[in-house]
Design an enzyme around this catalytic site. Structure first.
Site, PDB file in Angstrom:
ATOM      1  N   SER A 291       0.871  -0.904  -0.173  1.00  0.00           N
ATOM      2  CA  SER A 291      -0.011  -0.021   0.001  1.00  0.00           C
ATOM      3  C   SER A 291       0.606   1.190  -0.024  1.00  0.00           C
ATOM      4  O   SER A 291       1.795   1.404  -1.010  1.00  0.00           O
ATOM      5  CB  SER A 291      -0.982  -0.065   1.221  1.00  0.00           C
TER       6      SER A 291
ATOM      7  N   ASP B 126      -5.339  -4.413  -2.323  1.00  0.00           N
ATOM      8  CA  ASP B 126      -4.152  -3.926  -1.461  1.00  0.00           C
ATOM      9  C   ASP B 126      -3.579  -5.204  -0.865  1.00  0.00           C
ATOM     10  O   ASP B 126      -4.303  -6.077  -0.466  1.00  0.00           O
ATOM     11  CB  ASP B 126      -5.086  -3.193  -0.139  1.00  0.00           C
TER      12      ASP B 126
END
Length: 308
Positions: free
Chosen positions: A72, A185
């Site tokens: 991320s 993610d």
């Protein structure tokens, strides 16, 4: 009597040479190979700016980082550093960054925002754009929606698509399509990519984890509710990455909201402070002698006259 005892003494003398000799073993001391330090940077959206402060402290203290990986927001900082972008430049761009620099609101069943703009942002931030070109080995982690397993990008190919995938927060960002898979993610499966850093070759892994927001910060919109829920789930699975970490740095950013880009300098300072506190232990691993502190110049001593 001395004559009769002579043969016995002679046989005893010969027996010394007939006994098997005790083997002499040579023990060689093999020096321990030097530690290879790797950084694993976790997610945190805007709060990921704290990772820049960690790099800032390491650079100031001459701590060599030989491997870096991220998920991320951590993937963006890791890639910028690995590509050769100066830490000060990363900080400057990071503090000026806003949500609209990396996202565009879009009506889509798979997410509320597209990340096409992130590709443009990364082209401006990074100095290199493939894994092969990186100055130090880089790893990026995403999550495969089909299998629910982490996907590790590290050896070759474009870095921008994996970073976009690693930042595709479910519900907010649309997933990234890659080879018939939908990627989201990386923090969904692994909050901090410590094991990926080891696979890159690190023998000592420093993980940087951004803590949950303080209990006093109550969610006041849908995104903050979802973010808090993911944080709770991640905290229950911490052992999966902590067992691969030699040291965990936790910047004090609990008071900053997930989208607190305006607190950039504060976040960087928090990362710097947390990393600086761990420098002595890291020096021990790497057997780095801290720079000598020059003694302060002696102050002139006033000599009072004793005359009348």
């Amino acid at each position: 009597m001395e004559t009769r005892g002579a043969p016995s003494r002679f046989r005893a003398f010969l027996s010394r040479f007939s006994r098997p000799q005790t083997a002499v073993r040579t023990v060689l001391t093999v020096p321990e190979p030097p530690a290879k330090l790797g950084l694993a940077l976790g997610g945190g959206f805007a709060r990921g700016l704290a990772h820049i402060g960690v790099l800032q402290a390491f650079q100031r203290e001459n701590i060599p980082v030989e491997f870096v990986s991220g998920v991320s927001a951590g993937a963006i900082v890791a890639a910028a550093y690995a590509s050769g972008t100066d830490v000060e430049e990363i900080a400057r761009i990071g503090c000026a960054m806003r949500f609209t620099d990396v996202a565009r609101w879009s009506i889509c069943r798979l997410g509320l925002a597209g990340s096409d703009r992130m590709a443009i942002f990364l082209k401006r931030l990074l100095k290199k754009y493939t894994f092969e070109e990186m100055k130090i080995p880089l790893g990026v982690l995403a999550t495969d929606l089909s299998t629910g397993q982490p996907v590790l990008f590290r050896d070759k190919g474009d870095v921008i698509l994996p970073i976009r995938a690693s930042c595709s927060y479910p519900g907010l960002f649309q997933p990234i399509r890659h080879e018939d898979h939908l990627l989201v993610d990386g923090a969904i499966t692994v909050e901090v990519p410590a094991i990926l850093t080891r696979k890159l070759g690190a023998t000592r892994v420093v993980s940087v984890c951004l803590p949950m927001q303080a209990p006093t910060i109550m969610p006041h919109n849908m995104f903050q509710v979802v973010n808090r829920c993911f944080q709770i789930l991640q905290r229950r699975n911490e052992d999966s990455w902590r067992q691969h970490s030699d040291l965990v740095i936790t910047p004090d950013v609990a008071g900053v909201e997930w989208d607190g880009f305006k607190s950039g300098r504060e976040l960087i300072e928090a990362g710097d402070k947390a990393a600086t506190a761990m420098i002595p232990e890291i020096r021990e691993w790497l057997k780095i002698v801290p720079p000598e502190i020059e003694p302060a110049p002696a102050k002139p001593v006033e000599v009072q006259s004793l005359a009348g």
